[in-house]
Motif scaffolding. Structure first.
Motif, PDB file in Angstrom:
ATOM      1  N   UNK A 124       0.793  -1.193  -0.073  1.00  0.00           N
ATOM      2  CA  UNK A 124      -0.019   0.315   0.024  1.00  0.00           C
ATOM      3  C   UNK A 124       0.796   1.348  -0.021  1.00  0.00           C
ATOM      4  N   UNK A 125       2.086   1.433   0.808  1.00  0.00           N
ATOM      5  CA  UNK A 125       2.789   2.425   0.835  1.00  0.00           C
ATOM      6  C   UNK A 125       3.574   2.819  -0.459  1.00  0.00           C
ATOM      7  N   UNK A 126       4.085   1.437  -0.972  1.00  0.00           N
ATOM      8  CA  UNK A 126       4.571   1.529  -2.187  1.00  0.00           C
ATOM      9  C   UNK A 126       3.906   1.995  -3.330  1.00  0.00           C
ATOM     10  N   UNK A 127       2.627   1.772  -3.610  1.00  0.00           N
ATOM     11  CA  UNK A 127       1.552   2.176  -4.291  1.00  0.00           C
ATOM     12  C   UNK A 127       1.307   3.938  -4.366  1.00  0.00           C
ATOM     13  N   UNK A 128       1.187   4.312  -2.986  1.00  0.00           N
ATOM     14  CA  UNK A 128       0.854   5.520  -2.638  1.00  0.00           C
ATOM     15  C   UNK A 128       2.044   6.342  -3.165  1.00  0.00           C
ATOM     16  N   UNK A 129       3.453   5.979  -2.961  1.00  0.00           N
ATOM     17  CA  UNK A 129       4.492   6.727  -3.427  1.00  0.00           C
ATOM     18  C   UNK A 129       4.697   6.747  -5.038  1.00  0.00           C
ATOM     19  N   UNK A 130       4.107   5.495  -5.480  1.00  0.00           N
ATOM     20  CA  UNK A 130       4.238   5.398  -7.107  1.00  0.00           C
ATOM     21  C   UNK A 130       3.370   6.328  -7.712  1.00  0.00           C
ATOM     22  N   UNK A 131       2.171   6.452  -7.028  1.00  0.00           N
ATOM     23  CA  UNK A 131       1.018   7.424  -7.396  1.00  0.00           C
ATOM     24  C   UNK A 131       1.403   8.820  -7.372  1.00  0.00           C
ATOM     25  N   UNK A 132       2.485   9.077  -6.579  1.00  0.00           N
ATOM     26  CA  UNK A 132       3.008  10.441  -6.423  1.00  0.00           C
ATOM     27  C   UNK A 132       2.137  11.235  -5.280  1.00  0.00           C
ATOM     28  N   UNK A 133       1.402  10.246  -4.440  1.00  0.00           N
ATOM     29  CA  UNK A 133       0.551  11.180  -3.521  1.00  0.00           C
ATOM     30  C   UNK A 133       1.364  11.732  -2.503  1.00  0.00           C
ATOM     31  N   UNK A 134       2.631  11.435  -2.147  1.00  0.00           N
ATOM     32  CA  UNK A 134       3.759  12.093  -1.508  1.00  0.00           C
ATOM     33  C   UNK A 134       4.846  12.356  -2.305  1.00  0.00           C
ATOM     34  N   UNK A 135       5.504  13.533  -2.215  1.00  0.00           N
ATOM     35  CA  UNK A 135       6.465  13.947  -3.060  1.00  0.00           C
ATOM     36  C   UNK A 135       7.821  14.530  -2.262  1.00  0.00           C
ATOM     37  N   UNK A 136       8.403  13.427  -1.717  1.00  0.00           N
ATOM     38  CA  UNK A 136       9.580  13.834  -0.764  1.00  0.00           C
ATOM     39  C   UNK A 136      10.880  14.414  -1.410  1.00  0.00           C
TER      40      UNK A 136
END
Length: 212
Positions: A124-136
């Motif tokens: 779930x976290x990996x997909x959240x990052x992949x979808x660019x929901x977070x931009x660190x």
């Protein structure tokens, strides 16, 4: 090592089978089994090393609500995104002439379902990052902490163990040091018993940062 190095969650379907989920008026609660993260980690590393990296990695850790917020979060960012995970599988047991230990088989069943739930949190976290929901910023995903993980039970259990979001999760406070709960249910069918494991986890979001 950056977050992109996280393994794709793709656990073997032969190991993580969907549980029988329909209404069963004969199904009864059998037992609660609490597990520590360290026990699950050691069990998987020893018995299923091929899927260990799908569940655990140096770049990720789990923070349990019962333990309070993780210390030293000054350099981390927080992403609030509630998530619920439901896993389940079953074991058909004929005691006569089985040659197996029921305790060992139920332990394996529960640990694999707990592991599957943790792997899905990771995915779930990996997909959240992949979808660019977070931009660190650069280096901002070297370490991720799943925040506020709670165990519970499906609110319609034992009658229904449906794994869809329609079956709400009721949190259960931990008993002892274990934070990961496997609920076991049983249905007697003539000369056998069907044991069903149900694991339900919720998380509040996740921290991400440069690591320590």
């Amino acid at each position: 090592m950056a977050f992109r190095a996280f393994a794709v969650v793709g656990l073997c379907s032969a190991i993580f089978q969907p549980a029988l989920a329909g209404d069963d008026k004969n199904r009864v609660f059998f037992a609660k089994r609490w597990y520590t993260e360290s026990y699950v980690r050691l069990y998987i590393e020893k018995n299923y090393p091929s899927i260990f990296r799908d569940i655990f990695s140096k770049q990720m850790s789990y923070n349990f609500a019962a333990d309070g917020p993780p210390p030293g979060m000054e350099t981390y960012s927080y992403y609030a995104k509630p998530k619920s995970i439901r896993e389940g599988d079953f074991l058909k047991w004929k005691a006569a002439g089985s040659g197996r230990s029921l305790e060992a088989e139920l332990d394996k069943l529960c640990v694999l379902e707990v592991s599957g739930a943790l792997a899905r949190l990771k995915g779930w976290i990996r997909n959240t990052v992949r979808m660019r929901e977070v931009k660190p910023q650069k280096g901002g995903l070297d370490h991720v902490i799943v925040a506020g993980v709670r165990s519970g039970q499906l609110s319609r259990a034992p009658l229904n163990l449906d794994q869809s979001n329609k079956n709400a999760i009721s949190p259960i406070p931990p008993e002892g040091p274990g934070r990961l709960l496997c609920n076991l249910y049983a249905t007697r069918k003539s000369n056998e018993v069907i044991y069903q494991a149900s694991v339900a986890l919720t998380a509040e979001g996740f921290y991400y940062g440069p690591g320590r």
